[in-house]
Design an enzyme around this catalytic site. Structure first.
Site, PDB file in Angstrom:
ATOM      1  N   CYS A  79       6.721  -6.420  13.349  1.00 14.89           N
ATOM      2  CA  CYS A  79       7.251  -5.857  14.600  1.00 14.89           C
ATOM      3  C   CYS A  79       8.734  -6.219  14.771  1.00 14.89           C
ATOM      4  O   CYS A  79       9.566  -5.800  13.980  1.00 14.89           O
ATOM      5  CB  CYS A  79       6.402  -6.290  15.786  1.00 14.89           C
ATOM      6  SG  CYS A  79       6.767  -5.328  17.268  1.00 14.89           S
ATOM      7  N   HIS A 181       1.284  -4.293  14.538  1.00 12.68           N
ATOM      8  CA  HIS A 181       0.782  -5.671  14.623  1.00 12.68           C
ATOM      9  C   HIS A 181      -0.517  -5.789  13.827  1.00 12.68           C
ATOM     10  O   HIS A 181      -1.589  -5.500  14.368  1.00 12.68           O
ATOM     11  CB  HIS A 181       0.528  -6.057  16.084  1.00 12.68           C
ATOM     12  CG  HIS A 181       1.783  -6.290  16.848  1.00 12.68           C
ATOM     13  ND1 HIS A 181       2.424  -7.503  16.860  1.00 12.68           N
ATOM     14  CD2 HIS A 181       2.539  -5.454  17.582  1.00 12.68           C
ATOM     15  CE1 HIS A 181       3.519  -7.413  17.590  1.00 12.68           C
ATOM     16  NE2 HIS A 181       3.619  -6.167  18.041  1.00 12.68           N
ATOM     17  N   GLU A 183      -2.193  -8.331  13.179  1.00 10.40           N
ATOM     18  CA  GLU A 183      -3.105  -9.311  13.800  1.00 10.40           C
ATOM     19  C   GLU A 183      -3.844  -8.725  14.993  1.00 10.40           C
ATOM     20  O   GLU A 183      -4.721  -9.368  15.564  1.00 10.40           O
ATOM     21  CB  GLU A 183      -2.341 -10.579  14.193  1.00 10.40           C
ATOM     22  CG  GLU A 183      -1.344 -10.428  15.342  1.00 10.40           C
ATOM     23  CD  GLU A 183      -0.024  -9.790  14.922  1.00 10.40           C
ATOM     24  OE1 GLU A 183       0.105  -9.416  13.736  1.00 10.40           O
ATOM     25  OE2 GLU A 183       0.861  -9.653  15.793  1.00 10.40           O
TER      26      GLU A 183
END
Lengths: 207, 253
Positions: A79, A181, A183
């Site tokens: 990001c 992202h 995650e």
């Protein structure tokens, strides 16, 4: 050991947990030595470009990041972490980026709502190791208003449509960078971290 | 293409799920983290935890829940319920939540929206609006304190105001429709979705697949919040998404 670079920006807890999910040894650190001695680096982040660079400079981490990258340490930018690798950004024109990737960070067109938030697809242009086991057009979770555009178009390995088609995955030697992202992107996102660990450690699964 | 989202909502009290404990496949169906993991695997796009704890231990239990969730669940999740200060928001986001949802405190202190979105970014700040049709107002009246206290605000203009203050998203619950399983309030949802340029999450009233489709298509919502339909296993997230895809709605499958 994987070092998650902690310059004060964003949700590092989830990044750490995603790596630990695969048993990786992780430290979250803002100390140059932990960056220089890492086997692999994650440059995460949420927030504005100028603010992120200011924090990196205040903590005097830019030199360590460039040094580690020059020595060939694999780095994953996530990001804002992707954007900071560039030379400059329209978001903060007065601030210089890390300049590790030649090119500029640009604003998404504003005919659609910004930030671009939600699940969107990545079209795979080049099947690089970070994409192992991931199909083209898979969905990932995005939160951003800017995107990095390298001068060398050959570095763009994945792209996404939101008003325009923008580069969402970039690869330059030992540097991998994703605009979404991983995650927060469920199973497919975790594969990105698993693949990064495999890149760092070879296919030796003791992280 | 950006997809429409399906968001399971988990009501938690003292760190335990209070509805939807009918999942015999889970070791501990009262554990919100186990239920969250289950919904992640099923294809949920995000999760919302609504904390209805009233005890003094509230903050500690919710922070602990957020940390445990962020360790095991890798999709975005929102925490709502009684949040009212920058300090609380910071602690919840630092513990691994992606967004907080603010309702009553946003009405009582609108400057909190501006401050929170400035400090943490609009994408973290969801404003929850509970609204009920009001003949005298000829609009939808906003209620606070869990839908028990009427305010002088009208939902569509309040939605515009929270957008201008920096809200990143609106979680819109129809008090009329909530719990009826007769369908979302499409008129309300559409009125708000057309008035603002930020995503609107429709909530309250889902009873079948068509209801969800209608909220996303005619209601123009970006996402549908679903509670009992999922908790009582009438449908799985996957079944809902497969149906929506057949209906021409873009979803992540």
């Amino acid at each position: 050991m994987i070092t998650v670079i902690d310059y004060g920006a964003g949700n590092l807890f989830s990044v750490r947990k995603a790596l630990e999910y695969f048993g990786a040894k992780v430290i979250v650190s803002d100390i140059s030595n932990d960056i220089l001695n890492a086997k692999g680096l994650i440059l995460p982040g949420v927030g504005a470009f100028g603010w992120g660079m200011k924090l990196l400079e205040e903590k005097d981490l830019c030199g360590a990041i460039r040094g580690a990258v020059d020595r060939g340490v694999p780095l994953l930018g996530v990001c804002l972490g992707l954007q900071l690798l560039f030379e400059e950004s329209e978001e903060s024109p007065e601030v210089k980026g890390l300049g590790i990737i030649k090119g500029k960070v640009k604003k998404l067109p504003s005919d659609l709502p910004l930030p671009h938030i939600g699940w969107n697809q990545v079209k795979i242009l080049r099947n690089i190791p970070i994409f192992k086991g991931i199909k083209s057009e898979s969905f990932f979770y995005f939160v951003h208003s800017y995107y990095g555009e390298p001068i060398d178009e050959g570095l763009v390995c994945g792209e996404t449509d939101y008003g325009i088609t923008f580069p969402s995955v970039i690869w330059q030697n030992n540097i991998f960078a994703v605009q979404f992202h991983p995650e927060k992107s469920s199973k497919e996102g975790l594969k990105i971290y698993k693949n990064f660990l495999d890149i760092v450690y070879g296919d030796n699964t003791s992280y | 293409m950006l997809t429409k989202r399906i968001i399971p909502c988990l009501d938690v009290k003292d760190g335990r799920v209070v509805k939807g404990t009918h999942f015999i496949a889970l070791k501990d169906a009262g554990d919100p983290v186990e239920l969250a993991e289950y919904y992640d695997k099923e294809g949920a796009d995000e999760l919302v935890f609504l904390d209805i704890t009233a005890s003094l231990e509230k903050r500690r239990t919710i922070v602990e829940l957020v940390k445990r969730t962020a360790s095991k669940v890798f999709i975005p999740f929102t925490v709502g319920g009684g949040i009212g200060s920058i300090e609380e928001i910071k602690e919840i986001l630092r513990s691994g939540a992606d967004k907080v949802s603010i309702n009553t405190q946003a009405v009582k202190n609108p400057s909190l929206i501006r401050e929170a979105s400035k400090v943490f970014g609009s994408q973290c700040i969801v404003i929850a609006i509970d609204a009920k049709w009001d003949k005298d107002m000829r609009g939808w009246r906003v209620y606070i304190n869990g839908g028990t206290t009427p305010t002088n605000l009208e939902a569509v203009s309040w939605a515009k105001e929270v957008e201008s203050l920096g809200a990143g998203e609106i979680l819109l619950t129809s008090i009329d429709a909530d719990g009826t399983q007769q369908g979302y309030d499409i008129t309300l949802t559409r009125a708000v979705a057309e008035a603002v340029n930020i995503p609107v999450i429709a909530s309250g009233g889902a009873g079948n697949l068509e209801h969800i489709r209608d909220a996303l298509k005619e209601g123009k919502a970006s996402a549908a919040l679903i509670a009992s339909l999922l908790h009582y296993k009438k449908y799985t997230v996957r079944e809902i998404k497969e149906y929506l895809k057949k209906e021409g709605i873009s979803v992540r499958l």
